[in-house]
Design a protein around this motif. Structure first.
Motif, PDB file in Angstrom:
ATOM      1  N   PHE A 177      30.106  48.577  30.506  1.00 44.98           N
ATOM      2  CA  PHE A 177      31.012  47.434  30.342  1.00 44.98           C
ATOM      3  C   PHE A 177      30.377  46.199  30.982  1.00 44.98           C
ATOM      4  O   PHE A 177      29.974  46.226  32.141  1.00 44.98           O
ATOM      5  N   ASP A 178      30.306  45.123  30.227  1.00 42.68           N
ATOM      6  CA  ASP A 178      29.696  43.870  30.680  1.00 42.68           C
ATOM      7  C   ASP A 178      30.704  43.075  31.508  1.00 42.68           C
ATOM      8  O   ASP A 178      31.745  42.640  30.996  1.00 42.68           O
ATOM      9  N   GLU A 179      30.409  42.880  32.798  1.00 39.69           N
ATOM     10  CA  GLU A 179      31.326  42.178  33.688  1.00 39.69           C
ATOM     11  C   GLU A 179      31.492  40.711  33.316  1.00 39.69           C
ATOM     12  O   GLU A 179      32.454  40.063  33.729  1.00 39.69           O
ATOM     13  N   GLN A 180      30.558  40.144  32.541  1.00 44.49           N
ATOM     14  CA  GLN A 180      30.622  38.730  32.204  1.00 44.49           C
ATOM     15  C   GLN A 180      31.286  38.494  30.844  1.00 44.49           C
ATOM     16  O   GLN A 180      31.304  37.377  30.345  1.00 44.49           O
ATOM     17  N   ARG A 185      35.331  43.307  30.908  1.00 48.39           N
ATOM     18  CA  ARG A 185      35.604  43.357  32.340  1.00 48.39           C
ATOM     19  C   ARG A 185      36.963  44.012  32.609  1.00 48.39           C
ATOM     20  O   ARG A 185      37.117  44.796  33.543  1.00 48.39           O
ATOM     21  N   LYS A 186      37.952  43.723  31.775  1.00 49.23           N
ATOM     22  CA  LYS A 186      39.256  44.372  31.906  1.00 49.23           C
ATOM     23  C   LYS A 186      39.152  45.864  31.597  1.00 49.23           C
ATOM     24  O   LYS A 186      39.803  46.696  32.228  1.00 49.23           O
ATOM     25  N   GLN A 187      38.325  46.193  30.601  1.00 49.38           N
ATOM     26  CA  GLN A 187      38.127  47.603  30.252  1.00 49.38           C
ATOM     27  C   GLN A 187      37.464  48.359  31.403  1.00 49.38           C
ATOM     28  O   GLN A 187      37.773  49.535  31.637  1.00 49.38           O
ATOM     29  N   LYS A 188      36.580  47.690  32.129  1.00 44.08           N
ATOM     30  CA  LYS A 188      35.913  48.347  33.254  1.00 44.08           C
ATOM     31  C   LYS A 188      36.929  48.702  34.349  1.00 44.08           C
ATOM     32  O   LYS A 188      36.827  49.757  34.975  1.00 44.08           O
ATOM     33  N   ILE A 189      37.902  47.838  34.579  1.00 37.01           N
ATOM     34  CA  ILE A 189      38.934  48.134  35.570  1.00 37.01           C
ATOM     35  C   ILE A 189      39.679  49.399  35.158  1.00 37.01           C
ATOM     36  O   ILE A 189      39.953  50.281  35.981  1.00 37.01           O
ATOM     37  N   ASP A 591      36.353  34.747  40.309  1.00 31.70           N
ATOM     38  CA  ASP A 591      37.577  35.314  40.862  1.00 31.70           C
ATOM     39  C   ASP A 591      37.607  36.772  40.431  1.00 31.70           C
ATOM     40  O   ASP A 591      38.038  37.101  39.331  1.00 31.70           O
ATOM     41  N   LEU A 592      37.132  37.643  41.282  1.00 29.91           N
ATOM     42  CA  LEU A 592      36.957  39.041  40.915  1.00 29.91           C
ATOM     43  C   LEU A 592      38.265  39.801  40.892  1.00 29.91           C
ATOM     44  O   LEU A 592      38.306  40.952  40.491  1.00 29.91           O
TER      45      LEU A 592
END
Length: 594
Positions: A177-180, A185-189, A591-592
């Protein structure tokens, strides 16, 4: 400000997070990574946890029933094995991040893991290794030496395999999952929650079906099932090869940190500039997606490593080539991150000691109680952990699909609550779990004492095993909050090039706690035996586990206070993004949602 805002149309089609596809090219977003790759990896974790918990959950039973060890000796052996198994990932994580890459480490360690399971299976079938059958109760003969050696070699091969498999597989899954990218990024959470869902599903089968086969069919048949499951997992790993995104290792992450300390010491007499913008950051790389860390005010002494010297002794171009003399702000901040993790890591150790009881003494308690479920079925003791895992599966689904979206609307935090808040909630429930366990054990001992005095203690106590259900369910709540939180915390808050090592740091909390649990048992046993009232007797019915649980509950409560103080002082990772047209943290701070 969110960092997931795409800079151009190209970033929607291609993934610019320093990963490559299996042909070593920039990955195409539509055909690599995301859930299509992550589901392969979660499936592999399911198979590995099935094998692991098929061994771990019933290990104390094997040591006491087949190898005829005393309960306290068996508990220490289980804790030592758990310790090695969860500390070894520090080595595997370092090799994956630094030199070999995550995928090769996963493949090699899986093969070692399979070798351990195969030897474990052979030790149950080969005549030269097969354990002797005990014909008397209680059993008085010693276990066959060759079988004992083969057994311990096999389970420590499993430890070695887990050392590479566990830290690399989870970080490899999160790499998909690409944090950028906002949506990814939502999927990574969510990935960390569903990762634990797959893990718990493997645990459920391991502590129910596999444990039942071990207790009522044969240990050899059970080990054969585990071996076959892992072999299928390796095939599944290879089938997903075209869909994965691979992070290329960039050398030892420890060397730049050492360079920061050396450079800071060398320039310790220089004054710090009043403006942090005067500190050195690497020139623009021209590569979209590179991430930098913005300056923070903690551990200010280390900032001296990034001071540009202007004493005329050497030109700046020469100085830039000497990393032992000048470090970038990002290098300095990476070093600060690791130093900041240390207090959190230390404050989680007591928590680890508490939850380790679930796989040792909790299981042994259940073996003395009435486990009948109907006229023809008796539940294996280790299957109690299945209730905990099943509850975790339900709670994770509720947490991810209901609680997080609801809390997110209130707090504005992508995660709903912060990572450290999530960990702290789980720690609170671990204290409640120990108090509940102490009260239940006191009741069990009273019943044991009563029936011993009446001379009727020939079988299970007339007390249902479901009295243990509350403490196992509380372990489930604790794991969903603290263990999942720790996984996300150590993956998210370490430098980007240390993700596998970050997962290993999370596992090392459990590993070091296992060793500390063994040490605590030894200390408590020595003190209480010396006073003539041992807490750990040869028989669990003659022990005082209730007092031991009260001790752990008290330690956990005091530790929770320390953790809350440490967490209140913690500042989260401050990330910016270096792109070809801009190299600044101004306007780029992430804003992580931590």
């Amino acid at each position: 400000m969110e960092i997931g805002l795409e800079r151009d149309e190209g970033s929607k089609k291609w993934v610019y997070d320093s990963s490559v596809d299996y042909n070593c090219r920039i990955p195409l977003r539509a055909s690599t990574g995301g859930w299509k790759a992550a589901l392969f990896i979660i499936g592999i974790e399911f198979s590995e946890r099935l094998s692991y918990f098929g061994i771990a959950s019933n290990l104390i039973t094997y040591l006491t029933k087949i190898l005829h060890q005393e309960v306290k000796v068996a508990a220490k052996n289980v804790n030592n094995w758990l310790g090695v198994t969860t500390v070894m990932p520090l080595v595997g994580g370092f090799l994956a991040d630094s030199y070999m890459g995550r995928f090769p480490i996963i493949l090699i360690s899986s093969i070692i893991y399979l070798a351990g399971l195969s030897l474990l299976t052979l030790s149950e079938f080969l005549p030269a290794l097969k354990p002797a059958t005990c014909t008397t109760q209680p059993c008085t003969h010693n276990p066959m030496r060759a079988h004992e050696v083969a057994f311990f070699v096999a389970i420590y091969l499993v430890s070695l395999g887990t050392g590479g498999h566990k830290p690399s597989l989870e970080s490899f899954g999160a790499d998909q999952f690409d944090e950028q990218h906002t949506e990814e990024r939502k999927q990574k959470i969510s990935f960390f929650n569903w990762w634990y869902f797959g893990l718990c599903s493997g645990v459920i089968l391991g502590v129910t079906v596999v444990v039942y086969v071990q207790d009522y069919v044969s240990w050899g048949m059970a080990q054969s099932i585990l071996t076959a499951a892992l072999a299928l997992a390796i095939i599944l790993l290879l089938l997903g090869t075209p869909y994965y995104r691979y992070m290329v290792p960039k050398g030892s992450p420890l060397t730049p940190m050492l360079q920061v300390f050396v450079a800071a010491m060398a320039k310790r007499k220089l004054p710090l500039p009043s403006n942090a913008c005067e500190l050195y950051e690497a020139p623009k790389s021209g590569k979209v997606g590179d991430r930098i860390l913005c300056h923070t005010n903690k551990f200010r002494f280390l900032d001296k490593a990034a001071i540009l010297e202007a004493d005329g002794k050497e030109s700046q171009s020469t100085m830039y080539k000497n990393p032992w003399r000048l470090a970038t702000v990002t290098q300095v901040e990476e070093t600060k991150l690791i130093l900041s993790l240390t207090p959190i890591w230390l404050s989680c150790l007591i928590f680890g000691i508490c939850i380790n009881q679930g796989i040792t003494f909790f299981i042994k308690q259940g073996s003395t109680m009435d486990r009948k479920m109907g006229p023809h079925f008796e539940m294996p003791p280790a299957s109690l952990f299945g209730f905990s895992a099943f509850f975790m599966v339900i709670l994770i689904s509720i947490y991810d699909k209901i609680l997080v979206p609801s809390i997110r609307r209130v707090t504005g935090n992508e995660r709903g609550i912060s990572i450290l808040q999530r960990i702290g909630i789980g720690m609170f429930f671990s204290v409640v779990c120990m108090i509940t366990a102490a009260l239940t054990e006191r009741k069990r001992l009273n019943i044991a004492k009563k029936h011993t005095m009446l001379g009727s203690l020939n079988g299970p106590l007339p007390m249902s095993v479901f009295w243990l259900l509350p403490q196992f369910l509380l372990i489930g709540v604790t794991d969903v909050f603290t263990l999942v939180g720790l996984q996300e915390y150590f993956y998210d808050q370490v430098p980007d090039n240390m993700r596998s090592l970050g997962i290993a740091l999370y596992l090392s909390v459990i590993g070091v706690s296992s060793f500390l649990s063994s040490l605590l048992i030894s200390i408590v046993d020595k003190i209480t035996t010396g006073r003539g009232h041992p807490w750990f007797a040869k028989s669990i019915n003659g022990s005082r586990l209730d007092l031991f649980y009260w001790l752990l509950g008290t330690m956990g409560a005091l530790n929770l206070g320390i953790y809350m103080y440490v967490a209140s002082k913690y500042s989260y990772k401050n990330v910016g993004k270096r792109v070809a047209t801009e190299d600044s943290c101004n306007g780029e701070v992430a804003d992580l949602g931590a």
